[in-house]
Design an enzyme around this catalytic site. Structure first.
Site, mmCIF file in Angstrom:
data_model
loop_
_atom_site.group_PDB
_atom_site.id
_atom_site.type_symbol
_atom_site.label_atom_id
_atom_site.label_comp_id
_atom_site.label_asym_id
_atom_site.label_seq_id
_atom_site.Cartn_x
_atom_site.Cartn_y
_atom_site.Cartn_z
ATOM 1 N N HIS A 162 1.269 0.437 0.735
ATOM 2 C CA HIS A 162 0.385 0.435 -0.437
ATOM 3 C C HIS A 162 -0.595 -0.728 -0.437
ATOM 4 O O HIS A 162 -1.568 -0.718 -1.177
ATOM 5 C CB HIS A 162 1.223 0.389 -1.720
ATOM 6 C CG HIS A 162 1.960 1.671 -1.971
ATOM 7 N ND1 HIS A 162 1.565 2.590 -2.907
ATOM 8 C CD2 HIS A 162 3.055 2.206 -1.382
ATOM 9 C CE1 HIS A 162 2.389 3.628 -2.905
ATOM 10 N NE2 HIS A 162 3.308 3.410 -1.979
ATOM 11 N N ASP A 369 -7.425 -5.968 -2.167
ATOM 12 C CA ASP A 369 -6.549 -5.001 -2.835
ATOM 13 C C ASP A 369 -6.379 -3.786 -1.930
ATOM 14 O O ASP A 369 -7.363 -3.338 -1.319
ATOM 15 C CB ASP A 369 -7.214 -4.561 -4.157
ATOM 16 C CG ASP A 369 -6.215 -4.322 -5.278
ATOM 17 O OD1 ASP A 369 -5.075 -3.951 -4.970
ATOM 18 O OD2 ASP A 369 -6.587 -4.498 -6.449
HETATM 19 P P1 ADQ Z 1 -0.857 -2.938 -7.891
HETATM 20 O O1 ADQ Z 1 -1.231 -4.208 -7.224
HETATM 21 O O2 ADQ Z 1 0.173 -3.019 -8.927
HETATM 22 O O3 ADQ Z 1 -0.420 -1.821 -6.831
HETATM 23 P P2 ADQ Z 1 -3.145 -1.270 -9.048
HETATM 24 O O4 ADQ Z 1 -3.541 -0.273 -8.054
HETATM 25 O O5 ADQ Z 1 -4.268 -1.954 -9.716
HETATM 26 O O6 ADQ Z 1 -2.265 -2.461 -8.522
HETATM 27 O O7 ADQ Z 1 -2.256 -0.540 -10.122
HETATM 28 C C1 ADQ Z 1 -1.938 -1.156 -11.318
HETATM 29 C C2 ADQ Z 1 -1.366 -0.117 -12.289
HETATM 30 O O8 ADQ Z 1 -0.849 -0.848 -13.373
HETATM 31 C C3 ADQ Z 1 -2.443 0.823 -12.815
HETATM 32 O O9 ADQ Z 1 -1.930 2.119 -12.898
HETATM 33 C C4 ADQ Z 1 -2.757 0.254 -14.199
HETATM 34 O O10 ADQ Z 1 -3.062 1.231 -15.173
HETATM 35 C C5 ADQ Z 1 -1.456 -0.418 -14.569
HETATM 36 N N1 ADQ Z 1 -1.758 -1.583 -15.423
HETATM 37 C C6 ADQ Z 1 -2.526 -2.640 -15.159
HETATM 38 N N2 ADQ Z 1 -2.604 -3.454 -16.206
HETATM 39 C C7 ADQ Z 1 -1.843 -2.890 -17.176
HETATM 40 C C8 ADQ Z 1 -1.494 -3.259 -18.514
HETATM 41 N N3 ADQ Z 1 -1.910 -4.389 -19.083
HETATM 42 N N4 ADQ Z 1 -0.690 -2.431 -19.184
HETATM 43 C C9 ADQ Z 1 -0.232 -1.295 -18.622
HETATM 44 N N5 ADQ Z 1 -0.519 -0.914 -17.387
HETATM 45 C C10 ADQ Z 1 -1.322 -1.702 -16.669
HETATM 46 C C11 ADQ Z 1 -0.275 -1.688 -5.421
HETATM 47 C C12 ADQ Z 1 -1.450 -2.183 -4.577
HETATM 48 C C13 ADQ Z 1 -2.730 -1.476 -4.986
HETATM 49 C C14 ADQ Z 1 -2.547 0.038 -4.890
HETATM 50 C C15 ADQ Z 1 -1.293 0.478 -5.613
HETATM 51 C C16 ADQ Z 1 -0.980 1.956 -5.343
HETATM 52 O O11 ADQ Z 1 -1.594 -3.586 -4.708
HETATM 53 O O12 ADQ Z 1 -3.811 -1.885 -4.165
HETATM 54 O O13 ADQ Z 1 -3.656 0.683 -5.462
HETATM 55 O O14 ADQ Z 1 -0.157 -0.273 -5.190
HETATM 56 O O15 ADQ Z 1 -0.892 2.216 -3.983
#
Ligand code: ADQ
Length: 459
Positions: A162, A369
């Site tokens: 991921h 990311d």
């Molecule tokens: P993450 O680094 O966790 O995931 P991301 O892809 O941005 O990052 O996903 C974050 C998730 O958390 C999103 O679904 C978002 O809606 C949720 N989120 C963020 N802030 C929030 C809040 N305050 N309250 C509730 N929900 C919140 C890792 C990798 C990423 C990759 C994903 C999936 O680092 O690059 O996209 O896995 O493969």
């Protein structure tokens, strides 16, 4: 002996958590695109999901939730500290994200990483039916594919990373680089978020192991691992239908009203040093101090979920962000017009959808990311074709979302210019860009991602 499954998912965490205490406690499914994408596949194949339940000490018993078997793996306090907070989040996470924070290399952490990977492999082997398909997720479990192949060559093994796979020169720092590569090469399919990560991996594999081949196939000890970019996505239809609910639309209106109907800039992130929250705040601060923006008509809202506060670098990033927010508000806020609204909490998807709908400009500016799902969620919610997405060139999502305003988040002048450009964008251009972005996100959703992965794996 537990019941055997034809389809197994292994990930660091289970897709559910326990609520309540003792006897009265029960499992509740965690929200998230990955879980929704996997649910139909798991149901079709009598699947099982193996992962840590988040508790320290003895694992809870296996459980069936909505037709899915959850098989918890227990971790001791030592394993949580050295495997999870240590090797996963203090070594691999920073190393794989361009060493934004200096990764730590401790031999003791590595021993724990090996042990926990062996525990996961053993748990999978106890449950895997003959010729079962096993889909392993993420950097916590990179040794598992080869551990499975050693004893059970009948299994079809897929692995998805991921997070980014770093360039060869960075990966080369890792004292255990060959072992990790050999671990991954045990899979039939090793998939990544982007073409770059995919190439970085196959090149490192050819350089640091006896594997040979191309960017798409690496042959090692008479086994061939297929290497592919398969970018993850979101459940776009569900996200969009949330954003179409009248209550959510009303919530968005209320949010704007409470912010004084000012132009709203939004950031939504896990509190992590990779997400570039601090640099983003700096750009906003400079725009205010140069009077190119004013709190009379512009507000910045940052929503951040607390994350990994036990690991290296996380308390620091929180402190930096909070200090910067305090400074900006101290200097620029006026009665009734706060410059930065900062919420350190997790919101429901419904609340997030309302914030997305309310925001004129969405800043997704990570320093690095794997993908970044927030960018895709924002686009899925904007059925009104409103809003402008500003996206870091260093998010995996930038490979697909070409019509966003792309920016180098370390270039503060460029960040400032792009924020102004986004705020001033003519309606026609904004609508045109958003509709092109929406075609991309709706066409390539998380269900397509899972289908492509399973097809490549030969399911
Ligand atoms: P993450 O680094 O966790 O995931 P991301 O892809 O941005 O990052 O996903 C974050 C998730 O958390 C999103 O679904 C978002 O809606 C949720 N989120 C963020 N802030 C929030 C809040 N305050 N309250 C509730 N929900 C919140 C890792 C990798 C990423 C990759 C994903 C999936 O680092 O690059 O996209 O896995 O493969």
């Amino acid at each position: 002996m537990p019941r055997r499954s034809k389809f197994i998912i292994a990930a660091n965490r289970l897709p559910a958590h326990r609520v309540g205490d003792g006897r009265a406690s029960r499992w509740v499914r965690s929200p998230g695109g990955l879980v929704s994408a996997m649910a139909p596949v798991l149901a079709k194949h009598t699947g099982c999901w193996i992962g840590w339940d988040g508790a320290v000490g003895r694992a809870s018993h296996a459980n069936v939730l909505d037709g899915l078997t959850l098989a918890p793996v227990g971790l001791t306090r030592g394993q949580v500290d050295a495997f999870y907070s240590g090797f996963c989040n203090g070594t691999l996470w920073p190393l794989y994200h361009d060493a934004i924070v200096t990764p730590q290399f401790h031999r003791a952490w590595w021993e724990y990483y090996r042990d926990v990977n062996a525990r996961f492999a053993a748990a999978i082997l106890r449950r895997a039916a003959r010729r079962a398909m096993v889909w392993i997720h993420d950097y916590h479990l990179q040794l598992v594919p080869a551990l499975l192949r050693q004893t059970r060559p009948d299994l079809r093994i897929g692995f998805f990373l991921h997070i980014p796979f770093p360039p060869e020169e960075l990966f080369a720092w890792l004292p255990w680089r060959a072992a990790i590569l050999r671990g991954l090469l045990g899979a039939d399919l090793v998939a990544f978020q982007t073409e770059a990560s995919s190439q970085n991996f196959s090149r490192a594999a050819r350089r640091w192991t006896n594997g040979e081949g191309t960017d798409r196939e690496v042959k090692i000890d008479s086994h061939t691992a297929h290497v592919r970019p398969i970018p993850i996505s979101i459940d776009a239809a569900t996200m969009e239908s949330l954003a179409r609910e009248p209550e959510v639309i009303e919530m968005a209106r209320l949010i704007r009203e409470q912010l004084g109907n000012r132009r709203m800039i939004l950031g939504v992130d896990r509190m992590d040093y990779t997400k570039g929250i601090h640099d983003r705040l700096m750009a906003f601060e400079e725009l205010l101090s140069e009077r190119r923006l004013s709190v009379d008509d512009t507000v910045y809202v940052q929503i951040a979920v607390p994350s990994r506060e036990e690991s290296l670098g996380y308390r620091e990033v929180r402190r930096e962000v909070e200090e910067r927010v305090g400074r900006i508000n101290g200097q620029f806020s006026e009665p009734g017009s706060v410059a930065v609204h900062y919420f350190r909490r997790s919101l429901s998807h419904r609340e997030l959808a309302a914030y997305y709908l309310a925001a004129d400009v969405m800043l997704v500016t990570p320093l690095r990311d794997g993908m970044n799902l927030v960018a895709k969620e924002y686009v899925a919610c904007r059925h009104d074709l409103g809003g402008v997405l500003v996206l870091s060139e260093f998010a995996g999502a930038a490979w697909e979302l070409r019509r966003a305003l792309l920016v180098n988040p370390r270039d503060i002048e460029a960040m400032k210019a792009v924020i102004i450009q986004a705020l001033r964008m003519p309606t026609r251009e904004r609508r045109m860009r958003m509709s092109i972005l929406r075609v991309q996100v709706k066409r390539h959703d998380v269900f397509e991602w899972a289908d492509v992965f399973l097809e490549e794996l030969g399911a």
